[in-house]
Motif scaffolding. Sequence first.
Motif, mmCIF file in Angstrom:
data_model
loop_
_atom_site.group_PDB
_atom_site.id
_atom_site.type_symbol
_atom_site.label_atom_id
_atom_site.label_comp_id
_atom_site.label_asym_id
_atom_site.label_seq_id
_atom_site.Cartn_x
_atom_site.Cartn_y
_atom_site.Cartn_z
ATOM 1 N N LYS A 31 -2.597 8.968 -4.810
ATOM 2 C CA LYS A 31 -2.792 9.201 -3.631
ATOM 3 C C LYS A 31 -4.172 8.944 -3.101
ATOM 4 C CE LYS A 31 0.821 11.259 -2.095
ATOM 5 N NZ LYS A 31 1.598 10.312 -2.852
ATOM 6 N N ASN B 249 -6.888 7.243 0.531
ATOM 7 C CA ASN B 249 -6.752 6.678 1.826
ATOM 8 C C ASN B 249 -7.461 5.424 1.837
ATOM 9 O OD1 ASN B 249 -6.298 9.607 2.349
ATOM 10 N ND2 ASN B 249 -8.637 9.924 2.511
ATOM 11 N N TRP B 250 -6.678 4.416 1.116
ATOM 12 C CA TRP B 250 -7.195 2.960 0.792
ATOM 13 C C TRP B 250 -7.537 2.321 2.100
ATOM 14 C CZ3 TRP B 250 -3.125 3.956 -2.900
ATOM 15 C CH2 TRP B 250 -3.442 4.953 -4.039
ATOM 16 N N GLU C 253 0.997 -1.235 0.139
ATOM 17 C CA GLU C 253 0.001 0.001 0.054
ATOM 18 C C GLU C 253 0.984 1.225 -0.193
ATOM 19 O OE1 GLU C 253 -0.864 2.443 2.609
ATOM 20 O OE2 GLU C 253 -2.927 2.946 1.525
ATOM 21 N N LYS C 254 2.050 1.044 0.906
ATOM 22 C CA LYS C 254 2.952 2.295 1.155
ATOM 23 C C LYS C 254 3.480 2.557 -0.434
ATOM 24 C CE LYS C 254 4.602 2.225 5.181
ATOM 25 N NZ LYS C 254 5.421 1.665 5.784
ATOM 26 N N ALA D 8 -4.008 4.821 -9.975
ATOM 27 C CA ALA D 8 -2.871 4.264 -9.248
ATOM 28 C C ALA D 8 -2.352 2.920 -9.776
ATOM 29 C CB ALA D 8 -2.748 4.570 -7.781
ATOM 30 N N GLN E 281 1.406 4.138 -3.150
ATOM 31 C CA GLN E 281 1.230 5.709 -2.936
ATOM 32 C C GLN E 281 2.082 6.701 -3.871
ATOM 33 O OE1 GLN E 281 -1.327 7.190 -1.049
ATOM 34 N NE2 GLN E 281 -2.013 5.603 0.213
ATOM 35 N N LYS E 282 3.262 5.963 -4.470
ATOM 36 C CA LYS E 282 3.953 6.511 -5.228
ATOM 37 C C LYS E 282 3.324 6.681 -6.692
ATOM 38 C CE LYS E 282 8.234 4.638 -3.718
ATOM 39 N NZ LYS E 282 8.759 3.330 -3.914
ATOM 40 N N GLU F 11 -9.105 6.634 -7.310
ATOM 41 C CA GLU F 11 -7.951 7.121 -7.674
ATOM 42 C C GLU F 11 -7.039 5.695 -7.318
ATOM 43 O OE1 GLU F 11 -6.393 9.960 -8.730
ATOM 44 O OE2 GLU F 11 -4.430 9.247 -8.224
ATOM 45 N N LEU F 12 -7.665 4.663 -6.750
ATOM 46 C CA LEU F 12 -6.827 3.670 -6.426
ATOM 47 C C LEU F 12 -6.581 2.676 -7.900
ATOM 48 C CD1 LEU F 12 -5.294 1.141 -5.153
ATOM 49 C CD2 LEU F 12 -7.680 0.127 -4.679
ATOM 50 N N HIS G 249 -0.605 13.209 -10.810
ATOM 51 C CA HIS G 249 0.648 12.737 -10.850
ATOM 52 C C HIS G 249 1.628 13.458 -11.695
ATOM 53 C CE1 HIS G 249 3.797 9.364 -11.337
ATOM 54 N NE2 HIS G 249 3.412 8.986 -10.212
ATOM 55 N N ASN H 52 -11.287 7.185 -1.653
ATOM 56 C CA ASN H 52 -10.593 7.524 -3.036
ATOM 57 C C ASN H 52 -10.741 6.210 -3.974
ATOM 58 O OD1 ASN H 52 -10.464 10.157 -3.586
ATOM 59 N ND2 ASN H 52 -8.488 10.484 -2.343
#
Lengths: 462, 398
Positions: free
Chosen positions: B23, B25-26, B15-16, B95, B19-20, B91-92, B309, B88
């Motif tokens: 963004k 709050n998954w 998950e961390k 990402a 985040q790159k 946004e996942l 991004h 979000n």
Amino acid sequence: MNSSSENGNEFHQKVHPDTLVIGAGIAGIQASLEIANAGYKVYLVEKSGTIGGHMAMFDKTFPTLDCAACILTPKMVEVGQHSRIDLLTCSEVTEVNGYPGAFKVKIHKKARFVDQQLCIGCGSCAAKCPGKAPSEFDSGTALRKAIYIPFPQAVPNKYLIDPESCLYMQTDGKKCGVCVKFCPVNDCIDLHAMDEELNIEVGNIVIATGFKIFDAKKVARFGYGKFPNVLTSLELERLINAGGPTEGKITFRTKDKKGNWVFKPDGGAPDSVAIIHCVGSRDENCNAYCSKVCCMYSLKLAHLVKEKLPATAVYEYFIDMRAFGKGYEEFYQRIKKEGVHMIRGKTAKIEEIKGSLKLRSEDILNNRIIEQLADMVILAVGLEPSDGVKQLSEMIGVEIDANGWYKELDSLLDPVGTARQGVTIAGVCQGPKDIPDTVAQASAAAARVLQSIESLKEVEFI
Amino acid sequence: MGGLTMNTRVNPDFEKELQKYGKGNWNECFHCGNCTAICPLSEDGFLFPRNSIRTLQMGLEKKLETSIEPWLCYYCGDCSETCPRDANPGELMMALRRYLTTRYDWTGLSKKFYTSAVWEYAAIAIIALLVIVSFLVFLPLRPDAALMVNESGGVMINSLVAGVSPDRFVTLIEYGDWLMAVIVGGLLITNIFNMYYKTIIADKTVKIPLSAYFKEFWQLIYNFVTQASFSKCEKRSYWLGHLLLMTGYTIMFIIVVVFLPYFQIEEVVPVWHWQRLLGYYATFGILFFLGIVIFQRLRKNPITMKFSHASDWIFIIMLALTTLTGIILHIFRLAGMVEATYYTYIIHLAVLVPMIVIEVPFSKWSHLAYRPFAIYFSKLKLATLKEKSVRKLAPAIS
């Protein structure tokens, strides 16, 4: 009054034995009765025309399925007849001065326009009254007259006039006035009655202002207010109640001759009912908190629908089933056995297709999308603080939290007291809770008040 | 669907790492299912975005790496707007698309570009410099260039270079186009094969009959051309805008790569000539949609534009610069400004070439291939389901 009190210095003060209770729902009723029965005077201030609050609107209570009115109305009558309870309906607190032990309170008492002593409750006035408005008591499922008794068991059981829907008052006296003509008692109805200001002095204040339900129109994708057969839970509650607009039948919302959407006994029954949980609760877009009662009342409503219409399919769309209290989990298991379909997954949107409602949800436990048709959808709306809590909190000097609930002194060890001495809170105004918790807190608040009066031979205020 | 192999390795830090790429709050998600249900594109067999959030929360990197779902999402933002946890979900998916692009790319460059803007800037600068230097060294402005103006006052664009005949100049540029197309196309095709391997071959739970490949092939072409899935999103205007952009640059791409000798000519054709009309349509289409996107990204509204991004900005800016230098080039040419035309031509190519070389195989523009292929692959998988999930309007379980 000692001027040193303003400077925060210690002083000793005898506590005034009278108490003000704000709000006459089950919390206010319970607290008032406990204090009055202990021998002290109570001013019970209620904004609407009757006491009873939301509990009077419910058909049954969970998890025991007791008749809500059967438990509540004896208490309401007791309040109405109690010699030590001064009941002030259609009234609001407008000013609070003084200090703990000796609050000086100003109350605005709106005119009811019907004399409380003279009215015999015959109903001749209402029979002729042409003014109509959605009934507050029936949660808008039916219409009431402009001169009305909120419901048959209302306390006080006397008529009152709603100026907003009264033709005489809306036309500045140019039209109507028919109620006065038909009233058999002289000088009973005074269409020019004025509001009154009351000044009282009390030692303690109990806040019991309760809640209002979440406005389901705010979640547009559920179509409340657009699709006639999307109902709030409170509306269904009134339909199920034998004293409600449909005499206890669960029927569709239909248009009356004048184009008002109302419920009638011959409106036709649904073959399928879907209940959506967490409408306006546990949602960062409206209220992030859990309203605590919706899961259980939804189960109760599911049971009542099944009881009235055994062939009707009932679906519950929930996120988590929160059955936390005594006998609650057992109640949940019982409702499941009764054949109510439980689906883990919150419905995302509702569309109307040829009079039927199509719900789209994710059935999380079965890993699939469900698009389901239902005849009727019930939105399990959450609880929100009543209107006016902010003003009242500023007036009395009690804090409210970010959501508008009154802040207790200590959430663990003092959920009744507030940061202001002499002010206690009871019921949902402190945070969502069910009837048993509300009553328990109201009794605790009353105990706190009595303690201060009794021990108040000398009590220290800082 | 599927993709989970026998050995499941959990990566608690995934998950961390993700985040790159975007963004969100998954971890806030409490699995109410609203996002999946509100999405008009989510269907039985391919449920998203909640399933992906769950997989992410469990740290099942391998499962996400082999999932098709992120490509089936067109990011209308309905899920994120209505998410009760502000988690979000949309946004996942975005990402994950960025992440998957880096996983499909076998060179490792994509990962460098997505996780380090410096790498991407450097790559762009090097390619741009190569273009500029090649021109200045091998194709310099001829001394008598000022004379290269035709009877209508326009610059004779193919005659500006010293030592090379006009025909030969066009052919050289055309060869350059083809070389670029072969390199970029080759990289992209190998990446698509990589995607095919991860999502289809490695998924032992499905066995796709050969006939399905032919039967469903039209899906690939149809969805590439129309982006029909995108039109199923409730915000249709976004699909229309995107289609305008997409048809715009596709027309320009075909003209430049296939029909360059007919496009880059010495005389100035009348305004109603096909090449000018097509050029103007393409310019308008690209700039119109880009303008909206730039405005929305700056305003961080709607929710789909809240997080940009670095790769989003680079793509937008490169595309905008390419279009703008194209417009300026056109103006200089019509005005007969010889030197300005020559140098703008070089700048135009110095923006265009790195944009195509970086964006198409390694970065954001690769979605032009991954999206239609993902739909194709998803149809292949659905075709193998024994009972096709026509569970619409079925009663729920008790």
